[in-house]
Scaffold this motif. Structure first.
Motif, PDB file in Angstrom:
ATOM      1  N   ASN A 196       0.834  -1.194   0.000  1.00 24.28           N
ATOM      2  CA  ASN A 196       0.000   0.000   0.000  1.00 24.28           C
ATOM      3  C   ASN A 196       0.869   1.244   0.000  1.00 24.28           C
ATOM      4  O   ASN A 196       1.821   1.344   0.776  1.00 24.28           O
ATOM      5  N   THR A 197       0.525   2.224  -0.835  1.00 20.61           N
ATOM      6  CA  THR A 197       1.315   3.463  -0.896  1.00 20.61           C
ATOM      7  C   THR A 197       0.811   4.524   0.070  1.00 20.61           C
ATOM      8  O   THR A 197       1.549   5.438   0.403  1.00 20.61           O
ATOM      9  N   ASN A 198      -0.407   4.403   0.519  1.00 15.73           N
ATOM     10  CA  ASN A 198      -0.959   5.367   1.464  1.00 15.73           C
ATOM     11  C   ASN A 198      -0.656   4.906   2.884  1.00 15.73           C
ATOM     12  O   ASN A 198      -1.031   3.796   3.273  1.00 15.73           O
ATOM     13  N   PRO A 199      -0.003   5.750   3.690  1.00 17.11           N
ATOM     14  CA  PRO A 199       0.367   5.310   5.033  1.00 17.11           C
ATOM     15  C   PRO A 199      -0.826   5.020   5.938  1.00 17.11           C
ATOM     16  O   PRO A 199      -0.768   4.102   6.755  1.00 17.11           O
ATOM     17  N   VAL A 200      -1.911   5.754   5.807  1.00 17.41           N
ATOM     18  CA  VAL A 200      -3.073   5.515   6.667  1.00 17.41           C
ATOM     19  C   VAL A 200      -3.720   4.178   6.324  1.00 17.41           C
ATOM     20  O   VAL A 200      -4.070   3.394   7.210  1.00 17.41           O
ATOM     21  N   HIS A 201      -3.835   3.880   5.033  1.00 19.09           N
ATOM     22  CA  HIS A 201      -4.413   2.599   4.635  1.00 19.09           C
ATOM     23  C   HIS A 201      -3.501   1.447   5.041  1.00 19.09           C
ATOM     24  O   HIS A 201      -3.978   0.379   5.447  1.00 19.09           O
ATOM     25  N   ALA A 202      -2.196   1.655   4.947  1.00 25.33           N
ATOM     26  CA  ALA A 202      -1.254   0.622   5.382  1.00 25.33           C
ATOM     27  C   ALA A 202      -1.400   0.366   6.881  1.00 25.33           C
ATOM     28  O   ALA A 202      -1.354  -0.787   7.326  1.00 25.33           O
ATOM     29  N   LEU A 203      -1.595   1.416   7.663  1.00 26.22           N
ATOM     30  CA  LEU A 203      -1.783   1.242   9.105  1.00 26.22           C
ATOM     31  C   LEU A 203      -3.073   0.500   9.413  1.00 26.22           C
ATOM     32  O   LEU A 203      -3.109  -0.340  10.323  1.00 26.22           O
TER      33      LEU A 203
END
Length: 175
Positions: free
Chosen positions: A22-29
């Protein structure tokens, strides 16, 4: 019955792959939280409910909240907000929603069944909090102390690395 173990393992693997890709940090979290909850479910299934509870409280609870606050404090600007609006589509949330649904389904099954009153599904016995504490603070006390010192050093380093010098505007407004 061993299918809950495999279901939790698949959820953990898929959501962990989503964390890395995932490139988006919030989605990765968010995917990391799903992965940690799946690992907590695996601990419960193999007969270590104390380790599962610690996984939820410490990792999925406290540490992930800290990560989310750090990402929010970065305040990456207007470009990031526009990018977030694009990413809030149904296909972006389909996989995490499916993984969460599978976790919830397994949790409902586990709570509805009587597997907690019997021996663990895969293990031969349940591991109590007292057993964990005795083992950690007798046989592995040196490792616990070293881990505590490493965490303290990381906390001090993070504080000093994140510390910013006050700008002229802040100095004028304060003084």
């Amino acid at each position: 019955m061993i299918w809950p173990f495999y279901l939790m393992a698949v959820v953990a693997i898929v959501s962990t792959i989503r964390v890395v890709t995932n490139t988006n940090p919030v989605h990765a979290l968010l995917c990391l939280i799903v992965s940690l909850l799946a690992v907590a479910g695996i601990f419960m299934i193999v007969g270590a409910p104390f380790a599962g509870a610690l996984e939820v409280i410490v990792y999925a609870g406290a540490i992930m909240v800290l990560f989310v606050f750090v990402v929010m404090m970065l305040n990456l600007g207007q470009h990031t907000m526009e990018q977030e609006r694009k990413w809030l589509s149904s296909d972006t949330w389909a996989i995490p929603a499916l993984m969460s649904f599978l976790l919830g389904l397994t949790l409902v099954w586990m709570l509805g069944s009587d597997y907690n009153t019997k021996n663990a599904v895969l293990g031969t016995s349940l591991i109590s909090a007292q057993d964990v504490g005795k083992t950690l603070f007798t046989q592995y006390v040196l490792l616990v102390e070293i881990a505590a010192m490493l965490l303290l050093a990381a906390l001090v380093a993070a504080f000093h690395l994140g510390k910013r010098e006050p700008t002229e505007e802040q100095e004028q407004s304060n003084g």
